[in-house]
Write an enzyme that holds these catalytic residues in place. Structure first.
Site, mmCIF file in Angstrom:
data_model
loop_
_atom_site.group_PDB
_atom_site.id
_atom_site.type_symbol
_atom_site.label_atom_id
_atom_site.label_comp_id
_atom_site.label_asym_id
_atom_site.label_seq_id
_atom_site.Cartn_x
_atom_site.Cartn_y
_atom_site.Cartn_z
ATOM 1 N N VAL A 143 0.819 -1.205 0.000
ATOM 2 C CA VAL A 143 0.000 0.000 0.000
ATOM 3 C C VAL A 143 0.854 1.256 0.000
ATOM 4 O O VAL A 143 0.440 2.302 -0.503
ATOM 5 C CB VAL A 143 -0.972 -0.005 1.205
ATOM 6 C CG1 VAL A 143 -0.207 0.089 2.521
ATOM 7 C CG2 VAL A 143 -1.996 1.117 1.108
ATOM 8 N N GLY A 223 4.447 -6.105 3.888
ATOM 9 C CA GLY A 223 4.440 -6.456 5.302
ATOM 10 C C GLY A 223 4.925 -7.868 5.580
ATOM 11 O O GLY A 223 4.979 -8.725 4.696
ATOM 12 N N CYS A 274 10.689 1.625 3.440
ATOM 13 C CA CYS A 274 11.287 0.914 4.567
ATOM 14 C C CYS A 274 12.729 1.340 4.784
ATOM 15 O O CYS A 274 13.323 1.023 5.815
ATOM 16 C CB CYS A 274 11.213 -0.596 4.348
ATOM 17 S SG CYS A 274 11.999 -1.149 2.818
ATOM 18 N N LEU A 448 14.112 -5.202 -1.218
ATOM 19 C CA LEU A 448 15.418 -5.345 -0.590
ATOM 20 C C LEU A 448 15.497 -6.631 0.232
ATOM 21 O O LEU A 448 14.850 -6.760 1.271
ATOM 22 C CB LEU A 448 15.696 -4.146 0.328
ATOM 23 C CG LEU A 448 15.537 -2.764 -0.308
ATOM 24 C CD1 LEU A 448 15.778 -1.670 0.731
ATOM 25 C CD2 LEU A 448 16.481 -2.593 -1.482
#
Length: 497
Positions: A143, A223, A274, A448
């Site tokens: 998202v 997530g 992130c 990543l």
């Protein structure tokens, strides 16, 4: 990133691939859901069968066309505006910048690379390597980056002559679908099968799980629940670990330079990435100048009372009794977060600053926050700071990334040897540096790997090389067997036979 996963959201089940009339999939009948996924996977396989016959030149032509469709200014603005409007996260101008950098970065990386046919030859060893497609890839999009992720991953996947089916986050399905629509239009324009790129327009948990069961390879960006589901699907999967990027400022750092870079990185797109710095450990020799620099760059240094108010607002206890990030703060403007916590900040505030407390493990602010809130902590020496960085990443983020501002090679080497981080940035903003940028040599990506430290299969940035199979062909060469004495001689001299 942690946070909301596609596999924790309920969504309706009407399905479609981009650019076509939506197909229906019943909400409760798992058999019909399986049939629907089987149908779009079959279309992907038919398209990929054609792509598998292409020359390298044809593959590259298609990649450039698709790249332009998600790089040109008109389309990028539409994607950025829709992503912000639909998700309520991030900033339009930052998303435009992200698209420009990520798409161009991938196009730079794949240019001239051989991913079809004979890709490498080593005559001395008698080895030849032949690149072949992996097939149909299922790509789960988050998202927080619903358009840059399919644009970036899509190009890397297509470079290997593969097909891809995207499963969007339910709260970002329109923007992910629009990105795929642009890519499909580009495929059609150059005479390539549109079904090389498809998307589940109305995603659901069940359909995403079924997609993962039926494709050949999964790439899960998002997530931890999403990544865990991908690894549990029974199919090969590339996933990512949680991000909790931490910078270390040593006593020789340029604090103003560090403050400018970290402030830009922390506030970029309201910390949707992130890789956004979550904390900074700062030597006391540069502490005051660094904090002053952060405030000059739009940081708001919270008082103890404001930090306490933020603590109760940023994390909420769910019905299961577990404390999680408040969805209302994820990737929101700093002033909005402050108001939600019950205090005001000056106009132009880009991010909030809180001072961390010891013990590190008891201060929630050292966890990933996915918002423009930066935690700072002083240290008295490089070694103490290095241990602090290790402890912070170990709370959540082991294997992801860390950074250092220093000019001392011994410090840089020590961090490289010591930290369980898959990537370490030296004097760079991590939000751009980790995923590859034009001022470092990292492969450009939005996905990543974090290695076994982060429960992932690789520490690498996921890029084109992860979407090809490689056949090793071995020719006979002159016998090359060492003598026993060559291998065991030193051991025999010391310990005997």
């Amino acid at each position: 990133m942690n946070g909301q996963s596609i596999l924790s959201e309920q969504a309706s089940s009407e399905q479609a691939s981009a650019g076509q009339t939506s197909s229906s999939a019943p909400k409760t009948d798992s058999a019909d859901g399986q049939a629907f996924i089987a149908e779009i996977v079959a279309r992907a396989r038919a398209a990929q069968k054609i792509a598998a016959t292409w020359s390298q030149e044809r593959v590259d032509e298609v990649c450039v066309a698709v790249g332009w469709s998600v790089y040109n200014d008109e389309n990028i603005r539409k994607l950025a505006e829709l992503a912000v409007a639909e998700t309520g996260m991030g900033r339009v101008e930052d998303k435009i910048t992200k698209h420009k950098n990520k798409v161009m970065g991938v196009l730079r990386d794949i240019r001239g690379v051989r991913t079809v046919g004979l890709m490498e030859e080593d005559p001395a060893r008698g080895l030849r390597k032949y690149a072949k497609p992996v097939g149909v890839v299922g790509a789960l999009a988050p998202v927080t980056n619903p358009t840059a992720t399919p644009a970036s991953n899509g190009l890397s996947i297509l470079k290997g002559a593969n097909a891809v089916i995207f499963a969007p986050h339910p709260k970002a399905k329109k923007s992910t679908t629009l990105a795929c629509t642009f890519m499909r239009e580009a495929l059609r324009k150059v005479g390539a099968p549109e079904d090389l790129v498809q998307v589940i327009e109305e995603p659901s948990i069940e359909l995403t799980q079924e997609l993962m069961r039926q494709v050949d390879l999964i790439v899960a960006t998002g997530g931890s629940a999403m990544v865990k589901a991908a690894y549990s699907s029974g199919k090969p999967a590339y996933g990512v670990g949680p991000g909790n990027a931490v910078q270390l400022l040593c006593e020789d750092a340029d604090p103003e330079d560090a403050a400018k870079k970290i402030a830009t990185s922390k506030s970029f797109d309201n910390a949707t990435s992130c890789s956004s710095e979550n904390s900074a450990v700062v030597h006391r020799a540069v502490w005051d100048r660094f904090l002053a620099g952060l405030q000059k760059e739009g940081g708001w240094l919270c008082t103890a009372e404001q930090k306490k108010a933020l603590r109760h607002y940023l994390w909420v206890t769910g019905k299961n009794g577990q404390e999680n990030l408040n969805p209302a703060i994820i990737a929101q403007d700093a002033d909005k977060i402050a108001r939600g916590a019950g205090f005001d900040v000056t106009k132009g505030t880009r991010f909030l600053i809180v001072q961390g407390e010891q013990p590190i493990e008891s201060d929630r602010f050292f966890w990933e926050k996915i918002s423009p809130v930066l935690t700072v902590l002083p240290c008295d020496s490089f070694e103490e700071g290095l241990r602090f960085v290790e402890r912070i990443t170990d709370l959540c983020g082991t294997g992801h990334s860390s950074g250092i501002f220093t000019f001392r090679e011994d410090y840089i080497d020590r961090m490289g040897l010591y930290m369980r981080s898959s990537r370490i940035m030296v004097r760079q903003p991590m939000v751009s540096g980790n995923g590859g940028t034009f001022f470092n040599g990292m492969p450009s990506t939005v996905t990543l790997g974090c290695g076994t430290w982060g429960n992932n299969i690789t520490t690498e940035n996921i890029h084109w090389k992860h979407f090809i199979n490689v056949t090793w062909l071995a020719m006979p060469i002159e016998l090359n067997r060492p003598k026993d004495e060559d291998i065991f001689g030193d051991y025999w001299k010391r310990f005997g036979k």
